[in-house]
Design an enzyme around this catalytic site. Structure first.
Site: not given
Ligand code: NDP
Ligand code: 2IT
Length: 443
Positions: A125, A165
């Site tokens: 990561k 992420d």
């Molecule tokens: P994005 O940046 O697209 O969206 C994040 C969302 O979460 C936004 O709505 C954001 O609000 C909110 N958020 C982020 N940080 C905070 C915080 N500290 N407090 C409150 N709200 C918060 O990210 P993703 O959708 O990609 O990721 C969301 C989660 O999913 C994370 O935990 C990530 O690690 C996990 N994840 C993502 C994957 C992927 O493929 N993208 C795969 C697996 C897991 P705001 O815009 O106001 O900051």
């Molecule tokens: O938390 C996760 O699994 C991710 N943000 C996706 C990682 C990836 O390599 O697609």
């Protein structure tokens, strides 16, 4: 004192300023007790000590210039945690809260998650404390180019393959890829989540959210239930939350709430996803804007989204966003299933409330593995210089999520923890990595 406790005590002593990493390690290691006790070979080879120590940690300066000519400096990280079963694989997070401890917790989770996918990918990561919010495209590009100017020497299509992420989506991956290509003169699958015109995979954008719902669907079916007609609350409104909403709606679920870091919207008629996509994916705006277009919906500042009564709760924002009090409130209001789209969104106290109350609980490393699984499918397509149809990738993703559920469920049952998918996912993910480390000798 048990072997597990010993390793944890030492870890806590060694990393006092990394609470998120300690939390993730505690959750995983304590749930491995039954498999560790049944298999002394793991202790003899110091597998746990090796697992909690990253293979390599890279920390670097990221200087960049804003639109007014002012120089800024951020800290960049890449933690290459474990390469037993494949090249390091995991996203990059850009958020002001990022520390080394954050990246270590995420990288540690990624080891087991990636193992669960059945794909040949190790755990890693990275990220930075850079805040993309409010920055111009040019400023984001300047940051990404500077970040890659150090990172490029540590990654490669068969070494370490970063992805998105929080704060890293298609725009950032494009800038990072352009700079990698310029520095190395290699056009290769060194990042996933790429644009479709330069090696990206169809369905990668949707994969984490869709995968979450495929996992949930399988978990519910296995217990004689379904998504259709259920009231669902989803936190976040980013990549994961948006595509979880889309698939849940396709399967007949009623998603009534979404949030961002400022507050949440409650739309009793069901969230209109087109509006959310426009606000978030196109305008990069705030979720509060939703109510301007849908006046029957209500916007509330702050964190209270878990007070909305629902059948199913899907935390899809960030770590520790759902605490013990939130979990008790959800249970009191009748929730029967929770699946984590985010990484470690539930505190250990909240997780225990769900397990004690026999809520069907899908932990993040199993339930949100669809994103990285589809990243591995993107790597396969790149290696074969080919691209598959949306349907092909989506079908593979669906099969992978069903298998993850089945493997976690079977591992839980095998050790006497039927329906505890926290224990099941940790054991299933661990066993493959640990046995591979044994096979590869002390390294
Ligand atoms: P994005 O940046 O697209 O969206 C994040 C969302 O979460 C936004 O709505 C954001 O609000 C909110 N958020 C982020 N940080 C905070 C915080 N500290 N407090 C409150 N709200 C918060 O990210 P993703 O959708 O990609 O990721 C969301 C989660 O999913 C994370 O935990 C990530 O690690 C996990 N994840 C993502 C994957 C992927 O493929 N993208 C795969 C697996 C897991 P705001 O815009 O106001 O900051
Ligand atoms: O938390 C996760 O699994 C991710 N943000 C996706 C990682 C990836 O390599 O697609």
């Amino acid at each position: 004192m048990s072997y597990v406790q010993n390793v944890l005590d030492h870890l806590i002593q060694k990393n006092p300023s990394q609470p998120e990493f300690i939390q993730a390690a505690t959750e995983v290691l304590t749930s491995l007790e039954p498999v560790i006790q049944a298999n002394p070979k793991y202790e003899e080879a110091a597998i746990l000590e090796r697992l909690v120590e990253p293979e390599r940690q890279i920390i670097f300066r990221v200087p960049w210039v804003d639109d007014h000519g002012k120089v800024h400096v951020n800290t960049g990280y890449r933690v290459q945690f474990n390469s037993a079963i494949g090249p390091y694989k995991g996203g990059l997070r850009l958020h002001p809260s990022v520390t080394l401890g954050t990246i270590k917790f995420l990288g540690f989770e990624q080891i087991f998650k990636n193992s669960l996918t059945g794909q040949p990918i190790g755990g890693g990561k990275g990220g930075s404390d850079f805040d993309p919010k409010g920055k111009s495209d040019r400023e984001v590009m300047a940051f990404c180019q500077s970040f890659m100017t150090e990172l490029f020497r540590h990654i490669g299509a068969t070494t370490d393959v970063p992805a998105g992420d929080i704060g890293v989506g298609g725009r950032e991956i494009g800038y990072l890829y352009g700079q990698y290509k310029r520095l190395t003169n290699h056009f290769e699958g060194v990042l996933t989540g790429k644009g479709l015109t330069y090696g990206g995979s169809l369905a990668r954008t949707e994969a984490t959210g869709y995968g979450l719902i495929y996992f949930l669907d399988e978990m519910l079916k296995d217990h004689g239930k379904s998504i259709a007609g259920k009231t669902i609350v989803i936190s976040g409104s980013g990549n994961v939350a948006i595509y979880a909403t889309e698939k849940a709606q396709q399967l007949g679920g009623k998603v009534v709430a979404l949030s961002d870091s400022t507050g949440y919207v409650y739309d009793p008629d069901g969230i209109k996803l087109d509006t959310v996509k426009r606000i978030k994916e196109v305008e990069r705006g705030r979720i509060s804007e939703y109510v301007k277009e849908h006046p029957t919906a209500k916007y509330t500042d702050g964190k209270g989204i878990w007070s909305i009564p629902c059948d199913i709760a899907l935390p899809c924002a960030t770590q520790n966003e759902l605490d013990e009090a939130d979990a008790k409130m959800l249970v009191k209001n009748g929730v029967f299933a929770v699946a984590e789209g985010a990484n470690m969104p539930s505190t250990i106290g909240a997780t225990n409330v769900f397990l004690d109350n026999k809520i069907l609980f899908g932990p993040g490393k199993a339930a949100n593995a669809g994103g990285v699984a589809t990243s591995a499918l993107e790597m396969s397509q790149n290696a074969g210089m080919t691209s598959w149809s949306f349907e092909t990738v989506d079908n593979k993703l669906h099969d992978i999520m069903i298998n993850i559920y089945k493997n976690a469920s079977a591992a839980a049952k095998q050790y006497g923890y039927t329906d505890n998918f926290v224990v099941g996912a940790n054991i299933a993910g661990f066993t493959k990595v640990a046995d591979t480390m044994l096979a590869q000798g002390v390294c």
